[in-house]
Design a protein around this motif. Structure first.
Motif, PDB file in Angstrom:
ATOM      1  N   THR A   1       0.845  -1.188   0.000  1.00 22.81           N
ATOM      2  CA  THR A   1       0.000   0.000   0.000  1.00 22.81           C
ATOM      3  C   THR A   1       0.880   1.238   0.000  1.00 22.81           C
ATOM      4  N   LEU A   2       0.724   2.076  -1.013  1.00 24.43           N
ATOM      5  CA  LEU A   2       1.523   3.287  -1.121  1.00 24.43           C
ATOM      6  C   LEU A   2       0.990   4.359  -0.168  1.00 24.43           C
ATOM      7  N   LYS A   3       1.745   5.434   0.001  1.00 30.12           N
ATOM      8  CA  LYS A   3       1.321   6.509   0.900  1.00 30.12           C
ATOM      9  C   LYS A   3      -0.029   7.094   0.494  1.00 30.12           C
ATOM     10  N   SER A   4      -0.297   7.066  -0.793  1.00 28.55           N
ATOM     11  CA  SER A   4      -1.563   7.611  -1.294  1.00 28.55           C
ATOM     12  C   SER A   4      -2.750   6.724  -0.939  1.00 28.55           C
ATOM     13  N   GLY A   5      -2.465   5.508  -0.453  1.00 25.19           N
ATOM     14  CA  GLY A   5      -3.529   4.553  -0.158  1.00 25.19           C
ATOM     15  C   GLY A   5      -3.771   3.572  -1.290  1.00 25.19           C
ATOM     16  N   LYS A   6      -3.113   3.777  -2.421  1.00 25.70           N
ATOM     17  CA  LYS A   6      -3.273   2.883  -3.572  1.00 25.70           C
ATOM     18  C   LYS A   6      -2.590   1.549  -3.290  1.00 25.70           C
ATOM     19  N   VAL A   7      -3.318   0.453  -3.538  1.00 26.83           N
ATOM     20  CA  VAL A   7      -2.771  -0.893  -3.353  1.00 26.83           C
ATOM     21  C   VAL A   7      -2.148  -1.353  -4.662  1.00 26.83           C
ATOM     22  N   VAL A   8      -0.919  -1.835  -4.594  1.00 18.76           N
ATOM     23  CA  VAL A   8      -0.207  -2.288  -5.789  1.00 18.76           C
ATOM     24  C   VAL A   8       0.430  -3.647  -5.519  1.00 18.76           C
ATOM     25  N   ALA A   9       0.888  -4.270  -6.593  1.00 17.62           N
ATOM     26  CA  ALA A   9       1.662  -5.510  -6.484  1.00 17.62           C
ATOM     27  C   ALA A   9       3.069  -5.218  -6.972  1.00 17.62           C
ATOM     28  N   VAL A  10       4.058  -5.537  -6.150  1.00 18.87           N
ATOM     29  CA  VAL A  10       5.455  -5.270  -6.496  1.00 18.87           C
ATOM     30  C   VAL A  10       6.171  -6.595  -6.726  1.00 18.87           C
ATOM     31  N   LYS A  11       6.726  -6.732  -7.931  1.00 23.82           N
ATOM     32  CA  LYS A  11       7.494  -7.926  -8.264  1.00 23.82           C
ATOM     33  C   LYS A  11       8.973  -7.604  -8.106  1.00 23.82           C
ATOM     34  N   LYS A  12       9.629  -8.378  -7.261  1.00 21.19           N
ATOM     35  CA  LYS A  12      11.055  -8.187  -6.980  1.00 21.19           C
ATOM     36  C   LYS A  12      11.836  -9.221  -7.787  1.00 21.19           C
ATOM     37  N   LEU A  13      12.593  -8.739  -8.776  1.00 23.33           N
ATOM     38  CA  LEU A  13      13.360  -9.618  -9.652  1.00 23.33           C
ATOM     39  C   LEU A  13      14.831  -9.608  -9.269  1.00 23.33           C
ATOM     40  N   THR A  14      15.479 -10.741  -9.466  1.00 20.54           N
ATOM     41  CA  THR A  14      16.921 -10.821  -9.294  1.00 20.54           C
ATOM     42  C   THR A  14      17.507 -11.268 -10.622  1.00 20.54           C
ATOM     43  N   LEU A  15      18.189 -10.363 -11.295  1.00 19.20           N
ATOM     44  CA  LEU A  15      18.718 -10.655 -12.622  1.00 19.20           C
ATOM     45  C   LEU A  15      20.188 -11.056 -12.595  1.00 19.20           C
ATOM     46  N   GLY A  16      20.777 -11.082 -11.410  1.00 16.85           N
ATOM     47  CA  GLY A  16      22.182 -11.447 -11.319  1.00 16.85           C
ATOM     48  C   GLY A  16      23.099 -10.323 -11.765  1.00 16.85           C
ATOM     49  N   HIS A  17      24.292 -10.685 -12.200  1.00 18.97           N
ATOM     50  CA  HIS A  17      25.311  -9.690 -12.527  1.00 18.97           C
ATOM     51  C   HIS A  17      25.469  -9.492 -14.036  1.00 18.97           C
ATOM     52  N   SER A  18      24.589 -10.102 -14.822  1.00 19.96           N
ATOM     53  CA  SER A  18      24.723 -10.018 -16.270  1.00 19.96           C
ATOM     54  C   SER A  18      24.322  -8.635 -16.776  1.00 19.96           C
ATOM     55  N   SER A  19      25.270  -7.940 -17.415  1.00 23.39           N
ATOM     56  CA  SER A  19      24.959  -6.621 -17.958  1.00 23.39           C
ATOM     57  C   SER A  19      23.954  -6.728 -19.094  1.00 23.39           C
ATOM     58  N   ARG A  20      23.998  -7.857 -19.834  1.00 30.15           N
ATOM     59  CA  ARG A  20      23.049  -8.064 -20.931  1.00 30.15           C
ATOM     60  C   ARG A  20      21.628  -8.188 -20.388  1.00 30.15           C
ATOM     61  N   ALA A  21      21.472  -8.963 -19.296  1.00 32.77           N
ATOM     62  CA  ALA A  21      20.144  -9.148 -18.706  1.00 32.77           C
ATOM     63  C   ALA A  21      19.588  -7.817 -18.218  1.00 32.77           C
ATOM     64  N   ILE A  22      20.440  -7.006 -17.591  1.00 29.99           N
ATOM     65  CA  ILE A  22      20.009  -5.707 -17.084  1.00 29.99           C
ATOM     66  C   ILE A  22      19.622  -4.782 -18.233  1.00 29.99           C
ATOM     67  N   SER A  23      20.429  -4.787 -19.294  1.00 30.30           N
ATOM     68  CA  SER A  23      20.146  -3.952 -20.458  1.00 30.30           C
ATOM     69  C   SER A  23      18.837  -4.363 -21.120  1.00 30.30           C
ATOM     70  N   GLU A  24      18.614  -5.695 -21.260  1.00 29.45           N
ATOM     71  CA  GLU A  24      17.389  -6.188 -21.872  1.00 29.45           C
ATOM     72  C   GLU A  24      16.176  -5.829 -21.017  1.00 29.45           C
ATOM     73  N   PHE A  25      16.347  -5.940 -19.694  1.00 34.05           N
ATOM     74  CA  PHE A  25      15.255  -5.592 -18.790  1.00 34.05           C
ATOM     75  C   PHE A  25      14.833  -4.151 -19.007  1.00 34.05           C
ATOM     76  N   GLU A  26      15.781  -3.249 -19.070  1.00 29.72           N
ATOM     77  CA  GLU A  26      15.458  -1.837 -19.181  1.00 29.72           C
ATOM     78  C   GLU A  26      14.811  -1.499 -20.521  1.00 29.72           C
ATOM     79  N   SER A  27      15.292  -2.119 -21.609  1.00 35.09           N
ATOM     80  CA  SER A  27      14.697  -1.841 -22.916  1.00 35.09           C
ATOM     81  C   SER A  27      13.289  -2.416 -23.010  1.00 35.09           C
ATOM     82  N   GLU A  28      13.098  -3.582 -22.394  1.00 34.40           N
ATOM     83  CA  GLU A  28      11.777  -4.204 -22.426  1.00 34.40           C
ATOM     84  C   GLU A  28      10.775  -3.431 -21.584  1.00 34.40           C
TER      85      GLU A  28
END
Length: 295
Positions: A24-51
């Protein structure tokens, strides 16, 4: 702060390289937060951001909306709208399963089809979901279906999920040759439709031997003109139309054909779901069923 440092009491579930939290955010809005672990791969991080940049522009009433994202170190967070009725698989197969009316089932099927048609044909690039299954179809307050987990699925180098293959969601050409097209989504959609109509998992070894494999069982019923026996709890399925149920099952069978070229596109599926003209439907049925490989 919203997650209370990702306190386990807020955890909704986990899978793969991600955990999902209700916040629940400060505004009262309920959200779902997905916590991803992409490791240390710079390619994975770059792909994540472009996607994420691409998916942030995807807006459709039958797709879970990405509200924002956050990056810190090697972790990535995706913030989605919260779906109070959880996932379809929990409604169909969970401990607290709920018997859906036919209208609710039909609307979930139609909404899922519309969401996929948008990804395939209406967005400015074709996005192949690759992960259509009942656990990735979420339901809002009104049981309207919203496809989820499509943020990384248009990476055609993605590996096939072995468990999804075992559960029967994966199209044959993708499982055997890695050939990925939008017709792979059509196949998975057909499997989910049969799960929705029957209330049974695609593969359930607790069933009698002739009913363990949902697709094989449904096709056997179809050949013996008993396909309506697929329906779950006919006496309790409120407001169903025999004609409509039969049409939906036939459309599902069109979608799960062994040959990808014989499967309809998702826009054609939407048209057939809404079109009660039997001449229109029989045309598709005839041309698609004559060469069924899994028959």
């Amino acid at each position: 702060m919203a997650t209370n440092n990702f306190d386990q009491t807020n955890k909704l579930g986990e899978g793969g390289f991600a955990e999902l939290f209700k916040d629940t955010l400060k505004s009262g809005k309920v959200v779902a937060v997905k916590k991803l672990t992409l490791g240390h791969s710079s390619r994975a991080i770059s792909e994540f951001e472009s996607e994420v940049k691409l998916i942030s522009n995807v807006h459709h009433r039958n797709l879970v909306r990405l509200l924002g994202c956050c990056r810190q170190g090697h972790e990535r967070l995706l913030i989605y709208e919260y779906m109070p009725n959880s996932s379809l698989d929990r409604i169909l197969f969970g401990k607290n399963k709920r018997l859906l009316s036919w209208k609710e089932r039909f609307n979930i099927i139609l909404g899922t089809a519309r969401g996929l048609a948008y990804l395939h044909e209406e967005f400015h690039v074709c996005i192949i979901h690759r992960d259509i299954k009942s656990s990735n179809i979420l339901l809002d307050n009104n049981f309207q279906a919203k496809n989820s987990r499509f943020w990384a699925v248009f990476n055609r180098d993605s590996n096939i999920d072995f468990m999804d293959f075992l559960r029967g969601y994966t199209a044959p050409e993708y499982a055997s040759h890695g050939q990925l097209t939008e017709k792979a989504d059509t196949y998975s959609f057909g499997v989910v439709v049969l799960e929705i109509v029957s209330g049974r998992k695609s593969i359930d070894l607790k069933q009698p031997p002739d009913m363990e494999y949902l697709l094989k069982w449904v096709w056997s019923l179809y050949e013996n003109n008993k396909v309506l026996d697929v329906m779950e709890s006919e006496k309790e399925m409120e407001g169903y139309s025999e004609e409509e149920v039969l049409r939906v099952i036939n459309i599902a069978l069109l979608c799960i054909q062994d040959s990808a070229r014989h499967r309809p596109s998702m826009s054609e599926v939407v048209t057939m779901l809404l079109n009660k003209d039997e001449i229109y439907f029989q045309k598709h049925l005839h041309t698609s069923f004559k060469d069924l490989a899994f028959k």
